[in-house]
Design a protein around this motif. Structure first.
Motif, PDB file in Angstrom:
ATOM      1  N   ARG A 156       0.865  -1.183   0.000  1.00  0.00           N
ATOM      2  CA  ARG A 156       0.000   0.000   0.000  1.00  0.00           C
ATOM      3  C   ARG A 156       0.899   1.229   0.000  1.00  0.00           C
ATOM      4  O   ARG A 156       1.935   1.253   0.678  1.00  0.00           O
ATOM      5  CB  ARG A 156      -0.921   0.037   1.218  1.00  0.00           C
ATOM      6  CG  ARG A 156      -1.938  -1.112   1.276  1.00  0.00           C
ATOM      7  CD  ARG A 156      -2.790  -0.983   2.530  1.00  0.00           C
ATOM      8  NE  ARG A 156      -3.581  -2.179   2.778  1.00  0.00           N
ATOM      9  CZ  ARG A 156      -4.897  -2.255   2.588  1.00  0.00           C
ATOM     10  NH1 ARG A 156      -5.560  -1.205   2.133  1.00  0.00           N
ATOM     11  NH2 ARG A 156      -5.554  -3.375   2.858  1.00  0.00           N
ATOM     12  N   VAL A 157       0.476   2.274  -0.711  1.00  0.00           N
ATOM     13  CA  VAL A 157       1.287   3.479  -0.879  1.00  0.00           C
ATOM     14  C   VAL A 157       0.473   4.703  -0.484  1.00  0.00           C
ATOM     15  O   VAL A 157      -0.696   4.831  -0.861  1.00  0.00           O
ATOM     16  CB  VAL A 157       1.744   3.627  -2.349  1.00  0.00           C
ATOM     17  CG1 VAL A 157       2.616   4.867  -2.515  1.00  0.00           C
ATOM     18  CG2 VAL A 157       2.481   2.386  -2.806  1.00  0.00           C
ATOM     19  N   ARG A 171      -0.248   7.998  -1.466  1.00  0.00           N
ATOM     20  CA  ARG A 171      -0.060   8.666  -2.757  1.00  0.00           C
ATOM     21  C   ARG A 171      -0.222  10.183  -2.649  1.00  0.00           C
ATOM     22  O   ARG A 171      -0.779  10.714  -1.696  1.00  0.00           O
ATOM     23  CB  ARG A 171      -1.045   8.105  -3.784  1.00  0.00           C
ATOM     24  CG  ARG A 171      -0.772   6.641  -4.126  1.00  0.00           C
ATOM     25  CD  ARG A 171      -1.663   6.120  -5.230  1.00  0.00           C
ATOM     26  NE  ARG A 171      -1.328   4.733  -5.554  1.00  0.00           N
ATOM     27  CZ  ARG A 171      -0.426   4.359  -6.451  1.00  0.00           C
ATOM     28  NH1 ARG A 171       0.238   5.291  -7.135  1.00  0.00           N
ATOM     29  NH2 ARG A 171      -0.186   3.080  -6.677  1.00  0.00           N
ATOM     30  N   GLY A 172       0.291  10.846  -3.689  1.00  0.00           N
ATOM     31  CA  GLY A 172       0.111  12.284  -3.802  1.00  0.00           C
ATOM     32  C   GLY A 172       1.238  13.114  -3.241  1.00  0.00           C
ATOM     33  O   GLY A 172       1.169  14.349  -3.273  1.00  0.00           O
ATOM     34  N   HIS A 173       2.298  12.462  -2.750  1.00  0.00           N
ATOM     35  CA  HIS A 173       3.418  13.196  -2.168  1.00  0.00           C
ATOM     36  C   HIS A 173       4.678  13.123  -3.025  1.00  0.00           C
ATOM     37  O   HIS A 173       5.471  14.066  -3.034  1.00  0.00           O
ATOM     38  CB  HIS A 173       3.730  12.661  -0.768  1.00  0.00           C
ATOM     39  CG  HIS A 173       2.641  12.917   0.222  1.00  0.00           C
ATOM     40  ND1 HIS A 173       2.577  14.059   0.983  1.00  0.00           N
ATOM     41  CD2 HIS A 173       1.558  12.164   0.565  1.00  0.00           C
ATOM     42  CE1 HIS A 173       1.507  14.017   1.750  1.00  0.00           C
ATOM     43  NE2 HIS A 173       0.870  12.875   1.524  1.00  0.00           N
ATOM     44  N   ASP A 174       4.886  12.012  -3.701  1.00  0.00           N
ATOM     45  CA  ASP A 174       6.110  11.795  -4.467  1.00  0.00           C
ATOM     46  C   ASP A 174       5.735  11.102  -5.775  1.00  0.00           C
ATOM     47  O   ASP A 174       5.313   9.941  -5.775  1.00  0.00           O
ATOM     48  CB  ASP A 174       7.084  10.938  -3.654  1.00  0.00           C
ATOM     49  CG  ASP A 174       8.463  10.844  -4.267  1.00  0.00           C
ATOM     50  OD1 ASP A 174       8.552  10.650  -5.495  1.00  0.00           O
ATOM     51  OD2 ASP A 174       9.456  10.941  -3.527  1.00  0.00           O
ATOM     52  N   SER A 175       5.883  11.796  -6.889  1.00  0.00           N
ATOM     53  CA  SER A 175       5.442  11.256  -8.174  1.00  0.00           C
ATOM     54  C   SER A 175       6.213  10.011  -8.568  1.00  0.00           C
ATOM     55  O   SER A 175       5.662   9.089  -9.187  1.00  0.00           O
ATOM     56  CB  SER A 175       5.571  12.321  -9.266  1.00  0.00           C
ATOM     57  OG  SER A 175       6.916  12.782  -9.380  1.00  0.00           O
ATOM     58  N   ASP A 195       4.725   7.170  -6.563  1.00  0.00           N
ATOM     59  CA  ASP A 195       3.408   6.841  -7.118  1.00  0.00           C
ATOM     60  C   ASP A 195       3.538   6.022  -8.400  1.00  0.00           C
ATOM     61  O   ASP A 195       2.820   5.030  -8.599  1.00  0.00           O
ATOM     62  CB  ASP A 195       2.628   8.124  -7.424  1.00  0.00           C
ATOM     63  CG  ASP A 195       2.134   8.829  -6.177  1.00  0.00           C
ATOM     64  OD1 ASP A 195       2.267   8.252  -5.076  1.00  0.00           O
ATOM     65  OD2 ASP A 195       1.619   9.947  -6.295  1.00  0.00           O
ATOM     66  N   ALA A 252      -1.698   1.953  -9.680  1.00  0.00           N
ATOM     67  CA  ALA A 252      -2.823   2.473  -8.899  1.00  0.00           C
ATOM     68  C   ALA A 252      -4.080   1.685  -9.197  1.00  0.00           C
ATOM     69  O   ALA A 252      -4.330   1.282 -10.343  1.00  0.00           O
ATOM     70  CB  ALA A 252      -3.040   3.943  -9.213  1.00  0.00           C
ATOM     71  N   ASP A 272      -4.973   1.803  -1.339  1.00  0.00           N
ATOM     72  CA  ASP A 272      -4.136   2.938  -0.951  1.00  0.00           C
ATOM     73  C   ASP A 272      -4.969   3.998  -0.224  1.00  0.00           C
ATOM     74  O   ASP A 272      -4.481   4.662   0.696  1.00  0.00           O
ATOM     75  CB  ASP A 272      -3.465   3.553  -2.178  1.00  0.00           C
ATOM     76  CG  ASP A 272      -2.432   2.625  -2.798  1.00  0.00           C
ATOM     77  OD1 ASP A 272      -1.926   1.731  -2.086  1.00  0.00           O
ATOM     78  OD2 ASP A 272      -2.130   2.790  -3.997  1.00  0.00           O
TER      79      ASP A 272
END
Length: 501
Positions: free
Chosen positions: A177-178, A180-184, A187, A192, A208
């Motif tokens: 699980r990641v 998301r939205g902080h490091d492209s 991601d 996804a 996620d």
């Protein structure tokens, strides 16, 4: 800002070079590689809060047994060309690690009894390589000394590895699980999941999304250390409001940006800075909820709404609003509107205690506002009809809810599922704002002309206690009479300069 004197090093390491950087001669490069003493730190110990960070990681581990969890903090964001905004760590990452530097990635991998936690971060760019003087983005002669991997491991009580050793492709082969939205780059390394819907047609959380939700929900209850951080942020904010009151003229105009700057100076001196862009709304600007342009000016006889908060050095923020009369005294109509908003806020605060529905606080505040609008002759229908779910016409003049959770984010725990937040119940350790308001737009032809352009909001930061609640921001007055007396006292005390007083 001086220009980088950089060329591409023979080892091809990252330098942050730019097209206008001049070329160094070999003799200079050799010269810069010699004559540097040790800058190693000794005697480092774990910061006290590292124990709390470990407990938070354990709670996250318990929520997702047998799964790999990847939580990045993000990168510096470009302001323009090759300049960056001052970095602010990702909230969940900071809450779990205490690391406030950019580009870090926390990885929890399944292990016997839970997870192993590893913090991947960029190593020091010291005299071990040319980057210390060649990299404008990472070199220590440019950005200052950062903690090494070993030093960070000691301070934060977590295993640290170099970011270059992080193999995202290998992690992607397992159950992961990641956040998301902080490091492209993070991601992109993981496929996804497509958005889904629940049986009732509402959006369903992806795997996620569940990670983000659980992290938010774990942060809802503030521990003792967090409450101390919030109180510190609030106390600095109170001093910032006092600074502003002391320089606010009663008989002439002053720029909204002066007020913004005075408050920002206190926030930067005693904390990390402002927790969000300050809203300084003079006159009709107060009716724009998120007025951050701040290019207007105060006018004697009008009100000024100031929504401002300091973020302390551990990233916890206050969020306080006061609406005050520029002259020092409310007009009768201004006082009537102000007192309605204060009555709404007080009713909401009085209802706060463990076990109470979050929505009940909202409904309590809104009914008082609706009744006040009725007293002002504004409502086109009865209070009950205005409050009904198929009407809500009163919200034309209130717009927003009563408040929100507060903590390491100004709108804290925003990814929480509704049943834990909007449709949930208050619990001991929650911290929330209570901030009802009334806003009469300057062009609103459905209200009397004398009301147009008046905006009032009162906001405080409230802790839910076992017995009920405690107002963390009670260092500032709330009633109309107390506001007038406070403003007079601050003006009599005279201006002060943050850092010199």
């Amino acid at each position: 800002m001086s220009e980088s004197q950089a060329t591409k090093p023979e080892d091809g390491s990252k330098t942050g070079e730019r097209s206008h950087d001049p070329v160094y001669p070999p003799k200079f490069l050799e010269f810069m590689r010699t004559g540097w003493g040790s800058s190693d730190l000794t005697g480092l110990i774990a910061v006290p809060q590292s124990v709390r960070h470990a407990k938070r990681r354990e709670a996250l581990s318990n929520a997702f047994p047998g799964e790999t969890l990847v939580i990045p903090t993000g990168h510096e964001k470009v302001r323009a060309n090759d300049t960056f905004f001052r970095f602010r760590a990702g909230s969940d990452f900071a809450w779990l690690t205490g690391d406030y530097d950019p580009e870090g990635v926390l990885v929890l991998t399944p292990a016997a009894g839970g997870h192993d936690s590893v913090l991947y971060r960029r190593g020091r760019k010291s005299t071990d390589s040319d980057e210390f003087f060649r990299s404008a983005q990472y070199g220590e002669l440019w950005v200052g000394r950062r903690y090494s991997l070993d030093e960070t491991a000691t301070r934060l009580g977590i295993e640290c590895r170099d970011l270059d050793d992080l193999q995202l492709s290998q992690l992607a082969t397992g159950k992961v699980r990641v956040l998301r939205g902080h490091d492209s780059a993070v991601d992109a390394a993981f496929t996804a999941e497509e958005a889904a819907t629940s049986e009732d047609g509402s959006p369903a959380l992806t795997r996620d999304g569940e990670l983000a939700a659980v992290l938010s929900e774990l942060r809802l209850i503030k521990d003792e250390w967090e409450l101390a951080q919030l109180q510190e942020a609030v106390d600095i904010t109170v001093r910032g409001f006092e600074d502003v009151a002391r320089i606010l003229p009663s008989d002439r105009s002053v720029s909204e940006r002066v007020i913004e700057g005075v408050f920002g100076m206190r926030s930067r001196l005693e904390g990390n800075g402002i927790g969000y862009d300050s809203i300084v709304g003079a006159g009709s600007h107060a009716t724009t909820l998120h007025w951050i342009t701040n290019d207007g000016a105060t006018t004697p006889g009008e009100l000024i709404l100031m929504d401002m908060g300091t973020e302390n050095n551990h990233l916890y923020t206050a969020d306080v609003t006061r609406t005050i009369p520029v002259t020092g005294r409310f007009t009768p109509l201004q006082k009537q509107v102000y007192d309605i908003v204060h009555a709404s806020q007080q009713a909401g605060m009085d209802a706060i205690k463990p076990g109470v529905d979050y929505k009940h606080i909202h409904e309590t505040c809104m009914r008082v506002l609706a009744e006040g609008l009725n007293d002002l002759g504004v409502l086109p229908v009865s209070v009950d009809e205005a409050m009904s779910e198929d009407s809500l016409v009163y919200r034309r003049w209130t717009l927003h809810g009563f408040g929100h959770m507060l903590g390491i984010d100004v709108h804290d725990c925003a990814a929480s599922r509704k049943e834990h937040y909007w449709k949930g119940q208050l619990a001991e350790g929650h911290v929330l704002t209570v901030e009802p308001g009334l806003y009469f737009q300057a062009d609103d032809e459905l209200v009397p002309e004398e009301l147009r352009g008046i905006g009032v909001r009162i906001e405080d930061d409230v802790l839910v206690t076992a017995e009920g609640h405690r107002n963390l921001s009670d260092g500032l007055p709330r009633t109309s009479t107390d506001v007038e007396n406070w403003l007079e006292q601050q003006r009599e005390a005279g201006p002060r300069v943050a850092g010199l007083d």
